[in-house]
Design an enzyme around this catalytic site. Structure first.
Site, short mmCIF file in Angstrom:
data_model
loop_
_atom_site.label_atom_id
_atom_site.label_comp_id
_atom_site.label_asym_id
_atom_site.label_seq_id
_atom_site.Cartn_x
_atom_site.Cartn_y
_atom_site.Cartn_z
N ARG A 1 -12.48 7.48 -15.39
CA ARG A 1 -11.08 7.31 -15.04
C ARG A 1 -10.76 5.85 -14.75
O ARG A 1 -9.72 5.33 -15.12
CB ARG A 1 -10.77 8.18 -13.82
CG ARG A 1 -9.29 8.27 -13.48
CD ARG A 1 -9.05 9.29 -12.38
NE ARG A 1 -9.43 8.77 -11.06
CZ ARG A 1 -10.16 9.43 -10.18
NH1 ARG A 1 -10.63 10.62 -10.47
NH2 ARG A 1 -10.42 8.90 -9.00
N TRP B 1 -1.22 10.75 -6.54
CA TRP B 1 -1.15 9.46 -7.23
C TRP B 1 -2.13 9.40 -8.41
O TRP B 1 -1.93 8.63 -9.33
CB TRP B 1 -1.32 8.28 -6.29
CG TRP B 1 -2.59 8.17 -5.51
CD1 TRP B 1 -3.84 7.94 -5.98
CD2 TRP B 1 -2.72 8.25 -4.09
NE1 TRP B 1 -4.74 7.88 -4.95
CE2 TRP B 1 -4.07 8.06 -3.77
CE3 TRP B 1 -1.80 8.45 -3.06
CZ2 TRP B 1 -4.55 8.08 -2.47
CZ3 TRP B 1 -2.28 8.46 -1.77
CH2 TRP B 1 -3.63 8.28 -1.47
N ASP C 1 -10.82 8.97 5.32
CA ASP C 1 -11.15 7.66 5.86
C ASP C 1 -10.20 7.28 7.00
O ASP C 1 -10.61 6.98 8.11
CB ASP C 1 -11.10 6.63 4.75
CG ASP C 1 -11.90 5.38 5.06
OD1 ASP C 1 -12.81 5.43 5.90
OD2 ASP C 1 -11.63 4.34 4.42
#
Length: 515
Positions: free
Chosen positions: A101, A139, A279
């Site tokens: 990707r 996204w 995160d």
């Protein structure tokens, strides 16, 4: 040491605003700046701002790597690159499940800039699932569609696109609440460039272009992330709490972070975003538990359920969505956000500890994931493993001891003669890697007053402190991987955290270590 510690604590404390947020921008980056220049030229708008982009892209910092130079020289001079800067440089050492990707992403960006021609390999087939129906981060879907549209138009094969794909891309462009789409300029710019191909007069393109223009830094360039105030505040809060900052300041930080919690119980990296990530949630939950687990109990309980929903069957944690591969930094971070409540999350803590122990390499390192520095993943894993509570600790004690010993041995060997550490053994010392290494050593109980390796590391760090009390670090964290992004305030955060952690009077907050 005391003076250096006090100065950076004061500087970081001064960065906390009245609302409790740490608001400091990311540095400008070539990728986004070049894409915006292409867009402005296509639209024939914002000529003054285009001129400042040209000036930024002509600077040495904007052409520091082969990829950056290829993007800059393509938009400034119309030059094609003669080398494979993606496969030969950018992704040469990139060992991650997303490599295919990423290859497509960077190849299409170069083609949009004019550095390479469009090729048929840049036009992936229509996905088996309909747009919006696959289990992916929004996204990622948006970028995939944008790349497909851009490649199709670049190859004069726009007839292969479907109306459903075009409509979905416009719908995605309208989803974000943040001025720049999800605070992610690269995704926003690629989508604007794609919609510009088939609907140049769409009001979302005009509005989006103006909003990206408005987020530029003073040097004329576009930052890699337009807002990362949530994760920066979470990390800064941990550092300030460990450095014994005043309670009113810490409570202001905590209350701000609670106000930014998403309905799913997690936190995104910036304000006004729709998608949480492990995160950011780890830093924020760790911050709230460190500041006051009682005051922030309700938010921490919601965060616990968020982490539970992301945990993989292997015991590890991914970055974004359940089912993605587990990663070291995310798994270590999740433990740090859950360890305050072992009664409720003992199963998650044990599963994560076992995953981390299995993931450790023989030399003491882990996969680097979101960082170029070996020590970043070591720190987060070591921090997590040394906050595992009983009775899990008893069951895993021999393995935990071996893990600590491997980390200790690796960091002893990797330390440079100047007392610091670099990205990897043999690399020149840098501030961030030195901080991560010191945090790792502190987690396994090595202290400034008794350990010469720690002492040399702290001395190296203090020697790098600037007159205003702050620190400057090489860019380290990466997004989109493996491109660097540079949030300058993080250098102060890691430095303060390392100094506080290595001090003799430092106590482990989540909870105290038992070995």
């Amino acid at each position: 040491m005391a003076s250096a510690h006090a100065r950076v604590r004061a500087r970081l404390g001064a960065a906390v605003g009245a609302d409790g947020a740490v608001r400091r921008p990311c540095a400008s980056r070539t990728l986004e700046s070049a894409l915006l220049l292409v867009l402005l030229r296509q639209r024939g708008s914002h000529t003054q701002e285009a001129g400042s982009l040209v000036a930024y892209l002509a600077t040495p910092q904007a052409q520091a790597t082969g990829f950056d130079a290829a993007m800059s020289r393509a938009v400034l001079l119309g030059e094609n690159t003669a080398t494979d800067v993606v496969g030969g440089e950018l992704l040469a050492d990139f060992d991650h499940f997303s490599v295919a990707r990423k290859r497509l992403f960077f190849d299409v960006c170069l083609a949009v800039a004019g550095a390479v021609p469009f090729e048929s390999t840049m036009l992936p087939p229509v996905r088996a699932t309909a747009p919006g129906e696959d289990n992916t981060v929004v996204w990622i879907e948006m970028i995939r569609l944008s790349l497909r549209v851009l490649a199709a138009h670049g190859l004069d094969r726009e007839g292969e696109l479907t109306d459903r794909e075009r409509h979905r891309l416009v719908d995605l462009l309208d989803l974000s609440r943040a001025p720049v789409w999800e605070n992610y300029p690269a995704a926003h710019l690629l989508t604007l460039l794609a919609v510009q191909q088939f609907a140049p007069g769409h009001p979302l393109v005009a509005r989006g272009t103006s909003r990206v223009v408005a987020c530029r830094n003073q040097d004329g360039g576009v930052p890699s992330l337009s807002n990362l105030d949530v994760i920066s505040t979470g990390a800064a809060g941990i550092a300030l709490a460990r450095a014994n900052a005043e309670g009113a300041l810490l409570n202001r930080i905590g209350d701000y972070l609670v106000s930014r919690q998403r309905p799913d119980g997690g936190w995104p990296f910036g304000e006004d975003m729709s998608h949480s990530d492990v995160d950011s949630s780890s830093y924020v939950a760790g911050c709230l538990a460190t500041i006051d687990a009682v005051r922030h109990r309700a938010a921490l309980l919601r965060a616990g359920e968020y982490f539970r929903g992301l945990a993989g069957p292997d015991g590890g944690f991914p970055t974004y969505v359940h089912g993605d591969p587990s990663e070291t930094g995310m798994t270590g971070g999740a433990v740090s956000g859950l360890a305050w409540n072992p009664q409720a999350h003992g199963d998650l803590l044990e599963g994560a500890a076992r995953w981390l122990l299995d993931a450790q390499h023989e030399d003491g390192t882990f996969e680097r994931s979101w960082s170029l520095s070996e020590a970043n993943a070591i720190w987060r894993a070591t921090w997590a493993l040394n906050s595992i509570p009983e009775p899990v600790r008893t069951v895993l004690r021999p393995r935990l001891a071996r893990a600590d010993a491997a980390v200790s041995s690796f960091l002893n060997r990797a330390q440079n003669s100047d007392g610091g550490w670099g990205y990897r053994p043999g690399h020149a010392s840098d501030t961030a890697s030195t901080c991560y290494s010191l945090l790792s050593l502190a987690a396994i109980g090595r202290r400034l007053d008794t350990d010469p390796v720690v002492r040399a590391g702290i001395e190296h760090l203090i020697a790098r402190q600037e007159p205003d009390g702050g620190f400057t670090a090489l860019p380290d964290q990466v997004a989109p991987r493996p491109l660097l992004f540079d949030p300058p305030v993080w250098a102060d955060i890691w430095a303060l955290m390392a100094m506080a952690s290595c001090n003799t009077d430092w106590n482990w907050p989540l909870p105290a270590p038992t070995r």
